[in-house]
Design a protein around this motif. Structure first.
Motif, PDB file in Angstrom:
ATOM      1  N   MET A 127       1.429  -0.327   4.298  1.00  0.00           N
ATOM      2  CA  MET A 127       1.002   0.865   3.560  1.00  0.00           C
ATOM      3  C   MET A 127       1.590   0.776   2.166  1.00  0.00           C
ATOM      4  N   GLU A 128       1.266  -0.302   1.490  1.00  0.00           N
ATOM      5  CA  GLU A 128       1.954  -0.645   0.253  1.00  0.00           C
ATOM      6  C   GLU A 128       1.789   0.417  -0.828  1.00  0.00           C
ATOM      7  N   GLU A 129       0.546   0.839  -1.021  1.00  0.00           N
ATOM      8  CA  GLU A 129       0.290   1.793  -2.095  1.00  0.00           C
ATOM      9  C   GLU A 129       0.968   3.129  -1.820  1.00  0.00           C
ATOM     10  N   LEU A 130       0.847   3.565  -0.563  1.00  0.00           N
ATOM     11  CA  LEU A 130       1.438   4.856  -0.200  1.00  0.00           C
ATOM     12  C   LEU A 130       2.957   4.798  -0.309  1.00  0.00           C
ATOM     13  N   SER A 131       3.542   3.663   0.055  1.00  0.00           N
ATOM     14  CA  SER A 131       5.004   3.605   0.027  1.00  0.00           C
ATOM     15  C   SER A 131       5.542   3.601  -1.409  1.00  0.00           C
ATOM     16  N   ARG A 132       4.684   3.317  -2.374  1.00  0.00           N
ATOM     17  CA  ARG A 132       5.110   3.383  -3.779  1.00  0.00           C
ATOM     18  C   ARG A 132       4.930   4.769  -4.373  1.00  0.00           C
ATOM     19  N   ASP A 133       4.249   5.645  -3.616  1.00  0.00           N
ATOM     20  CA  ASP A 133       3.933   6.988  -4.097  1.00  0.00           C
ATOM     21  C   ASP A 133       5.179   7.871  -3.990  1.00  0.00           C
ATOM     22  N   SER A 134       5.549   8.506  -5.094  1.00  0.00           N
ATOM     23  CA  SER A 134       6.805   9.265  -5.066  1.00  0.00           C
ATOM     24  C   SER A 134       6.699  10.510  -4.181  1.00  0.00           C
ATOM     25  N   LEU A 135       5.477  10.904  -3.820  1.00  0.00           N
ATOM     26  CA  LEU A 135       5.332  12.071  -2.940  1.00  0.00           C
ATOM     27  C   LEU A 135       5.282  11.669  -1.463  1.00  0.00           C
ATOM     28  N   ALA A 136       5.438  10.351  -1.198  1.00  0.00           N
ATOM     29  CA  ALA A 136       5.300   9.890   0.192  1.00  0.00           C
ATOM     30  C   ALA A 136       6.587   9.253   0.706  1.00  0.00           C
ATOM     31  N   PHE A 137       6.783   9.380   2.008  1.00  0.00           N
ATOM     32  CA  PHE A 137       7.929   8.763   2.672  1.00  0.00           C
ATOM     33  C   PHE A 137       7.413   8.123   3.960  1.00  0.00           C
ATOM     34  N   ILE A 138       7.744   6.841   4.161  1.00  0.00           N
ATOM     35  CA  ILE A 138       7.236   6.145   5.351  1.00  0.00           C
ATOM     36  C   ILE A 138       8.406   5.571   6.137  1.00  0.00           C
ATOM     37  N   ARG A 139       8.350   5.737   7.431  1.00  0.00           N
ATOM     38  CA  ARG A 139       9.500   5.286   8.210  1.00  0.00           C
ATOM     39  C   ARG A 139       9.110   5.046   9.675  1.00  0.00           C
ATOM     40  N   PRO A 140       9.433   3.860  10.203  1.00  0.00           N
ATOM     41  CA  PRO A 140       9.228   3.659  11.635  1.00  0.00           C
ATOM     42  C   PRO A 140      10.348   4.348  12.412  1.00  0.00           C
ATOM     43  N   THR A 141      10.043   4.943  13.538  1.00  0.00           N
ATOM     44  CA  THR A 141      11.112   5.543  14.335  1.00  0.00           C
ATOM     45  C   THR A 141      11.140   4.909  15.723  1.00  0.00           C
ATOM     46  N   ALA A 142      12.315   4.925  16.304  1.00  0.00           N
ATOM     47  CA  ALA A 142      12.475   4.322  17.623  1.00  0.00           C
ATOM     48  C   ALA A 142      11.821   5.202  18.672  1.00  0.00           C
ATOM     49  N   ALA A 143      11.277   4.555  19.707  1.00  0.00           N
ATOM     50  CA  ALA A 143      10.566   5.314  20.725  1.00  0.00           C
ATOM     51  C   ALA A 143      11.506   6.136  21.606  1.00  0.00           C
ATOM     52  N   GLY A 144      12.669   5.608  21.921  1.00  0.00           N
ATOM     53  CA  GLY A 144      13.571   6.335  22.814  1.00  0.00           C
ATOM     54  C   GLY A 144      14.880   6.633  22.128  1.00  0.00           C
ATOM     55  N   SER A 145      15.608   7.635  22.609  1.00  0.00           N
ATOM     56  CA  SER A 145      16.887   7.909  21.977  1.00  0.00           C
ATOM     57  C   SER A 145      17.720   8.852  22.809  1.00  0.00           C
ATOM     58  N   ALA A 146      18.917   9.111  22.282  1.00  0.00           N
ATOM     59  CA  ALA A 146      19.828  10.017  22.969  1.00  0.00           C
ATOM     60  C   ALA A 146      19.429  11.480  22.759  1.00  0.00           C
TER      61      ALA A 146
END
Ligand SMILES: Nc1nc2c(ncn2[C@@H]2O[C@H](COP(=O)(O)OP(=O)(O)OP(=O)(O)O)[C@@H](O)[C@H]2O)c(=O)[nH]1
Ligand SMILES: [Mg+2]
Length: 344
Positions: A127-146
């Motif tokens: 998501m190259e273009e979106l990740s350069r957009d100052s109004l956007a934030f991209i992040r993978p999250t883990a499926a499981g957690s505490a």
């Protein structure tokens, strides 16, 4: 491209710095979130994904502290089979949302990898273009957690993004069972992306998922695919009318979209907005949010009790497993036995 790499590099540097220093406290995270600092938002998500007991304590404190400032975003789940075009769609859709002046956060769940710092690179470059957009934030999250249940950490990541001022939060998940149901339970609007196939459109889709969706988009409706996509749209729309009608009173809509030709993008946003109007008017929006909050509690309760039992009764579990397998005790009685001997 250069700025993208720099940003990723910065995140890694700060991440590793924190691994060694780790003296950041509640105020650091809270103030960082409130002033919408993207690096601190990323760090806060890393914190809530951590299994370390002291991290968890700080994470719980942070979440509790920010709760009053959460809840104001529009939460959208996007699901679909591998390769259906989710990431490409989200990039174009995300750009459309930022063009409206709204801040958008994209959380991607990769059910195949539990802890995936590594896939940040993959997702950000996709998501190259979106990740350069100052109004956007991209992040993978883990499926499981505490944080409770399969989806605990993603739910908490949504809250963190809300405090950081993100107005639309998109959660992308691959269309496989557990993760899909998990995401349905944390979003306001659930969108299914489908690629029009050659044959019978309705064969490949399970009734269960049809009942979960608020909208469908037939992807890659460009070039030679346009006629096929229109055909599929009509088929699915007919089928959805058969699944009358969910508690929301909303009849899911089907549209065609192309991330390449940039069609169906505004239509998707309009569909979500009219769902929001509809569900706010009849009270469903709030009912669904409340219900999601309580089911998060119960799934956190389940996993907390389970963790406690596993930590406290390791030896007892090993010996009772043997008794179960040699038919000396029934699984149900065995479970009761373990619970009765648990100290709270
Ligand atoms: N022609 C056309 N190709 C597309 C479109 N959207 C995506 N693709 C292509 O389809 C492939 C898969 O796209 P992705 O966006 O990675 O699909 P995904 O659903 O996110 O895939 P996973 O995350 O692996 O499940 C890529 O090669 C894209 O270039 C579109 O609108 N039109
Ligand atoms: Mg993807």
């Amino acid at each position: 491209m250069l700025s993208l790499n720099l940003e990723i590099l910065m995140e890694f540097i700060v991440y590793f710095q924190n691994l060694t220093i780790m003296n950041v406290d509640l105020t650091y995270y809270k103030e960082g979130l409130i002033r919408s600092d993207r690096i601190i938002l990323g760090q806060a998500i890393t914190l809530i994904e951590s299994d370390l007991v002291e991290d968890r304590r700080l994470a719980d404190e942070l979440i509790e502290n920010i709760l009053p400032k959460t809840g104001s975003s529009i939460r959208v789940g996007v699901t679909g089979a591998p390769g259906a075009g989710k990431s490409t769609f989200i990039e174009v859709f995300g750009k459309y949302i930022t063009s409206l002046g709204k801040k958008v956060a994209v959380l991607t769940i990769d059910p195949s990898s539990q802890k995936t710092r590594g896939s940040i690179l993959g997702d950000k470059t996709r998501m190259e273009e979106l990740s350069r957009d100052s109004l956007a934030f991209i992040r993978p999250t883990a499926a499981g957690s505490a944080a409770g249940g399969v989806s605990g950490s993603t739910r908490e990541a949504i809250l963190l993004c809300e405090v950081a001022g993100y107005e639309v939060i998109i959660v992308e998940t691959v269309g496989v069972g557990q993760s899909q149901v998990g995401v349905r339970g944390m979003v306001d609007f659930f969108l299914l992306l489908m690629l029009a196939g050659a044959g019978d459109e309705l064969q490949g889709i399970k009734k269960g998922i049809m009942e979960m969706v608020d909208g469908m988009a037939i992807t890659k409706a460009d070039g030679d695919n346009v006629a096929k996509a229109n055909h599929a749209r009509a088929d699915y729309q007919n089928a959805l009318h058969l699944f009358q009608t969910s508690e929301s009173g909303w009849v899911p809509r089907v549209i065609t979209t192309s991330a390449v030709a940039k069609t169906g993008i505004k239509e998707t946003w309009d569909m979500i907005e009219s769902f929001l109007r509809h569900s706010a008017n009849n009270g469903f929006f709030e009912r669904q949010r409340n219900q999601q909050q309580l089911s998060w509690f119960y799934s956190a309760l389940d996993s907390t009790i389970r963790d406690k039992i596993i930590r406290q009764s390791k030896d007892a579990l090993a010996s009772i497993e043997k008794r179960i397998l040699s038919h000396q005790i029934s699984p149900a009685r065995a479970a009761q036995h373990i619970l009765e001997n648990l100290t709270f």
